[in-house]
Each structure stands twice: as structure tokens, then as C-alpha cells.
Design an enzyme around this catalytic site. Structure first.
Site, mmCIF file in Angstrom:
data_model
loop_
_atom_site.group_PDB
_atom_site.id
_atom_site.type_symbol
_atom_site.label_atom_id
_atom_site.label_comp_id
_atom_site.label_asym_id
_atom_site.label_seq_id
_atom_site.Cartn_x
_atom_site.Cartn_y
_atom_site.Cartn_z
ATOM 1 N N CYS A 153 0.826 -1.224 0.000
ATOM 2 C CA CYS A 153 0.000 0.000 0.000
ATOM 3 C C CYS A 153 0.852 1.262 0.000
ATOM 4 O O CYS A 153 0.537 2.235 -0.676
ATOM 5 C CB CYS A 153 -0.884 0.030 1.241
ATOM 6 S SG CYS A 153 -2.077 -1.278 1.292
ATOM 7 N N VAL A 157 0.350 4.342 -2.407
ATOM 8 C CA VAL A 157 -0.209 5.611 -1.950
ATOM 9 C C VAL A 157 0.631 6.775 -2.474
ATOM 10 O O VAL A 157 0.095 7.801 -2.909
ATOM 11 C CB VAL A 157 -0.305 5.646 -0.402
ATOM 12 C CG1 VAL A 157 -0.602 7.053 0.097
ATOM 13 C CG2 VAL A 157 -1.389 4.701 0.077
HETATM 14 S S1 SF4 Z 1 -0.253 -2.154 4.521
HETATM 15 FE FE1 SF4 Z 1 -1.269 -2.866 2.663
HETATM 16 S S2 SF4 Z 1 0.195 -4.233 1.688
HETATM 17 FE FE2 SF4 Z 1 0.880 -3.951 3.794
HETATM 18 S S3 SF4 Z 1 -0.013 -5.698 4.885
HETATM 19 FE FE3 SF4 Z 1 -1.432 -3.957 5.097
HETATM 20 S S4 SF4 Z 1 -2.903 -4.219 3.428
HETATM 21 FE FE4 SF4 Z 1 -1.118 -5.502 2.950
#
Ligand code: SF4
Length: 523
Positions: A153, A157
Site C-alpha cells: 500500500c 499511496v
Molecule cells: S499495509 Fe497494505 S500491503 Fe501492507 S499488509 Fe497492510 S494491506 Fe497488505
């Protein structure tokens, strides 16, 4: 109170000793400021009610135990299925630690996967520097022939561009220009692990074939491609190989992590083992066609294969249970021109025999089920074939198209026609469902064991036992080595289901002098 070297106890009996029990009670009383037992019981009872269910289903801004994992976890599994390939995740270290432990706990195997450990500075200035160092170190330390890159993520982002970053890493000499580096953006705030698998596979197919289509011709290698999708039952890879070999069909199983996730303990650590050779992926457009084993979860893959490879992808279902395995084998037979051999016909007959033997115990038994979209379709179909009933079907990662397909399927049998279908809902919703409209059993991954505990806490008669079929299974060993696809998979699932029913019957009829008139030797 401390452990004795003469008699080391694990946590469960150890903390049951009076000293520990006293300590825990004092801690609760003096420091936790909890409510009294009566209030806790009252609130617990309320959470099992119809009123609470309505409030629970009105919940919008919170997910509790989502019944899915995130995109890059799926992309890592996909990368593990290719020969000498290192899964590489551009993003935070913590995410990748989660993927590795998730797989470690399920497969009981070490899982090779690197992260370029983006931290605060990378979140502000972009993660290109992390990627340069990460790719260089990965190649130097682990010597893969291919690095498959996905994202967490954090990288998504801030909008990191994998194509540009990997290209720059090559231009600036951090890794050789000719090191294959397929990539996929896998933002976890949309989709789930099955989307991540689909994205990574499409990324690999794109990388190895898109610019090399001039000399490709559909059917020229005489093969049939099989694409598994997010698949954690290792027996399912093996049964595909076996069925194709028994049919004498020339095929490519595009992605197969069954070796690397099941390596022998013989003193040698294998970071890479087995896997589909990249040469097979490069040659894949030359096949007669491609069959998707979990078609609802392979949307992007299907689009690419149809548009770029020009394959006419047959409209098949997941080959689970009797009818859909028939459909799969007949499709293979039609495309390849090979007869379905006697060995598979016999295997089918054995499954039918087993279904007949067990039908009196399974007919009318009701289930509430959750999991991934294609698996739930296959499971529902097989439960119909067994004469079972289905009360609830929950796919957090299901979509409207899937719901329509499921609605059409459940209408095909009276035992499933009344099933409630839920998409975008989590296991706390599922808990409300099994409390307010009790099934005989739940089928799902390990997480529902807490729902089983809660139902039992309400009273013996409310208990809903969990049958473990799905992913992840952390609290039972080696189930992932089994098979759920093909006739062989039908046999395993049927054995699991009917013996769970018989276990429960034994539990219910064990009370001496009360219910043991039904505690029979022969079932
Ligand atoms: S931050 Fe995003 S990529 Fe990382 S574990 Fe959580 S949902 Fe998965």
C-alpha cells in the site's frame, strides 16, 4: 511457579496451575478495570441476538476479521510458482514479514520473499533508492534468475512507478539489463490476495510475451495451458499434472509452487525448487488455448490472454466436485482430441461410489461457508451434489458478477435455493449469521475457530463446529498437502465432510445412559 527442567510444560497446562490462575485473576481485578462477569455475559448474549445482527450489518466504516488477505500476498504466491524466481515486494518491511509468516504458518515451510524496506524517508521522497539497493542486494545475495516485483500500500499511496524504477535500476547498472523483472502494481486498498495473484500473473505474461508476439501462432506447440489462480492446496497442482499425464495431453501448468512449498528435510535448503520454467511462459501463446482453473478470479489474466495471445478461453468452472470435473475433462478431451482414459473413468466411478455410501449421513446437513469466489462456487456445487443444504455463503472478495453466478447456482437445488449470499462482509458478520440462523457446520479457514468457541459458550446446543477447508489453515497440520480439485479432490472433501458429521454424532451420543443408544460402532 516457574518451569521445572524435569517437567517442562507447554502454555496450556502450565497456565492452568493454581498459581497462574490466581495471578491472572488478581491482574484482572487490580489492573484491567473490566466489567463483572454478569455484565460480560449480558453483552455476550446481546451480540448473539437478531437485534445485534441488524446493527452489525449496518456497520460501514469498520472491518473485523475480513476473510481475505491483501494483494501482494497473492502476488508472492504467484511468483513462487516460477523456476528460480525470487518474489520481491517494493514497500514496507512489516507487510512482507506478514506475507512470509502467513505462508510459514500455513505451509510449515520457509518462504523466500524480499522487501526493499521502505520507511518514512521513502514515503516522502519516493522509494526509487530503496529499489536500486534492494534489487542489487537481492541479486547478489540470493542469485535468482528472475525477480518478480509487486507493491504494498505504501508504495501505491505515494504513486511509485515500478516500470520507471526498474528501468532506471537497469540503466544505472544496479542489475543487468537482461535480468527478467516482471512486475505488477498490487494496491491492497482494493481487491484481495486473489486479485494480487491475477495481477502478478498478468504482469509476468505481459513481460514475457507482449513484445514477442510476431513469431507466435495459436496452436503451434500443440499444448493446452492451465492457469491455476491463487491456489494453496498443493495436491491440486499435482492432480492437474497427473490427470493431464493420464490423458496423454501435452500441457503447461503456468505457475506451480508445489515443490518450493513442500521441500524435503534432507539437510539441503532449497531457496528455489521446481516451478514453471520461464521458457514455458514465453511459449504459452503458441498453445491451442488456455484454461483458467479459477476463472472468476482471473479477470485481468483472461483479458490479456484473449486480447494478446488471441486464445479462445473456454467458459469452464473450477474443476471441483463431480459435474465440474466432468466438464473440465471433457473440455480438455475436446480441445486435445484425446479420450478420457479408463483410469480417470474408474476414479470418477469411485467418487460416485463414495458419494452413494455417504449420502445418508450428508443428505440434509446444513452448512454456512466462506472463502474465495471460485472456491465457494465449486464447494456449493459439490454440496448440492451431496444433497447438503447451504444457509450462508460469504465472500468478502466477491463482486456483483460473482453474486449473479452464485444466485443462478443456488437456484439449481432445493437445499441451496434459500442460501443467503453476502459479499464485502467479514467474519464478525458471519458470526452473527450463524448465531441467528444456525447451520449444522461451518466450512472455512482457521479463523472461524473463534466463532465455534463463541457458539459453544452460549450453550452446547448452539455450537457450530468448523470444518477446515480453505486458506489459511494455521491450527492443523499438513492439510494444505491435500487435493480439492478433480475426482481425487472430491474424495478428500467428501471424506472430510462425512467424518466431521460422524465425529459430531459421536460427540452428541457419548453420554452414558442418556444418548448412547445412538453411539454406534457401525455408521
Ligand atoms: S499495509 Fe497494505 S500491503 Fe501492507 S499488509 Fe497492510 S494491506 Fe497488505
Amino acid at each position: 511457579m516457574s518451569q521445572s527442567v524435569e517437567d517442562i510444560k507447554p502454555g496450556y497446562p502450565l497456565f492452568g496451575q493454581p498459581e497462574y490462575q490466581d495471578m491472572i485473576a488478581r491482574k484482572r481485578e487490580m489492573f484491567e478495570e473490566g466489567h463483572d462477569a454478569e455484565k460480560v455475559k449480558e453483552v455476550f448474549e446481546w451480540t448473539t441476538s437478531e437485534e445485534y445482527k441488524e446493527l452489525n450489518f449496518a456497520r460501514k466504516s469498520l472491518t473485523i476479521n475480513p476473510a481475505k488477505a491483501c494483494q501482494p500476498l497473492g502476488s508472492v504466491l504467484c511468483a513462487l510458482g516460477f523456476e528460480n524466481t525470487l518474489p520481491y515486494v517494493h514497500g514496507s518491511q512489516g507487510c512482507v514479514a506478514y506475507f512470509r509468516t502467513y505462508f510459514n504458518r500455513h505451509f510449515k515451510e520457509p518462504v523466500a520473499c524480499v522487501s526493499d524496506s521502505m520507511t518514512e524517508d521513502a514515503a516522502v521522497f519516493g522509494g526509487q533508492k530503496n529499489m536500486f539497493d534492494g534489487l542489487q542486494n537481492s541479486l547478489a545475495l540470493y542469485k535468482p534468475e528472475v525477480i518478480m516485483v509487486s507493491t504494498t500500500c505504501m508504495a501505491e499511496v505515494i504513486g511509485d512507478d515500478l516500470n520507471a524504477f526498474i528501468g532506471n535500476a537497469k540503466k544505472e547498472g544496479y542489475i543487468p539489463e537482461d535480468l527478467p523483472t516482471p512486475f505488477a502494481h498490487t494496491p491492497s486498498f482494493v481487491g484481495s490476495h486473489v486479485t494480487g495473484w491475477d495481477n502478478m500473473f498478468e504482469g509476468a505474461a505481459r513481460y514475457f510475451t507482449l513484445n514477442y508476439m510476431e513469431d507466435k501462432e495459436v496452436g503451434s506447440n500443440g499444448k493446452i495451458n492451465l492457469v491455476p489462480g491463487f491456489e494453496t492446496y498443493l495436491g491440486n497442482y499435482r492432480v492437474m499434472h497427473r490427470m493431464m499425464q493420464e490423458m496423454g495431453v501435452d500441457y503447461s501448468l503456468l505457475c506451480d509452487p508445489s515443490e518450493v512449498l513442500d521441500t524435503p528435510a534432507d539437510g539441503e535448503y532449497r531457496m528455489y525448487a521446481g516451478g514453471t520454467p520461464i521458457a514455458e511462459m514465453k511459449d504459452a501463446p503458441n498453445a491451442k488455448t488456455t484454461i483458467l482453473l479459477q476463472p472468476d478470479q482471473l479477470v485481468k489474466t483472461k483479458k490479456f490472454i484473449t486480447n494478446t495471445w488471441k486464445h479462445d478461453v473456454p467458459a469452464t468452472n473450477i474443476p471441483m466436485g463431480l459435474d465440474w470435473t466432468d466438464e473440465f475433462l471433457m473440455t480438455i478431451s475436446e480441445i486435445s482430441g484425446k479420450e478420457i482414459p479408463e483410469s480417470l473413468a474408474k476414479e470418477r466411478g469411485r467418487l460416485v461410489d463414495m458419494m452413494t455410501d455417504s449420502h445418508t449421513w450428508l443428505h440434509g446437513v446444513s452448512f454456512s461457508i466462506y472463502g474465495d469466489p471460485d472456491y465457494l462456487l465449486g464447494l456449493t456445487k459439490f454440496l448440492q451434489e451431496l444433497g447438503c443444504e447451504v444457509k450462508h455463503i460469504l465472500a468478502n472478495n466477491g463482486n456483483k458478477r460473482w453474486r449473479k453466478k452464485m444466485e443462478a447456482l443456488i437456484a439449481e437445488a432445493p437445499g441451496t435455493a434459500g442460501a443467503e449470499i453476502h459479499i464485502g462482509k467479514d467474519l464478525w458478520h458471519f458470526r452473527s449469521l450463524v448465531f441467528t440462523n444456525k447451520p449444522d457446520f461451518m466450512i472455512g479457514n482457521s479463523y472461524a475457530k473463534f466463532i465455534q468457541r463463541d457458539t459453544k459458550a452460549k450453550g452446547e446446543e448452539f455450537e457450530v463446529p468448523l470444518i477446515r477447508l480453505g486458506f489459511p489453515i494455521f491450527d492443523r497440520h499438513h492439510l494444505h498437502r491435500n487435493t480439492t480439485l478433480g475426482y481425487e479432490g472430491g474424495m478428500y472433501m467428501l471424506t472430510t465432510l462425512v467424518n466431521s458429521v460422524l465425529e459430531k454424532l459421536d460427540d452428541d451420543t457419548r453420554k452414558m445412559g442418556k444418548t448412547d443408544y445412538g453411539y454406534d460402532l457401525v455408521r
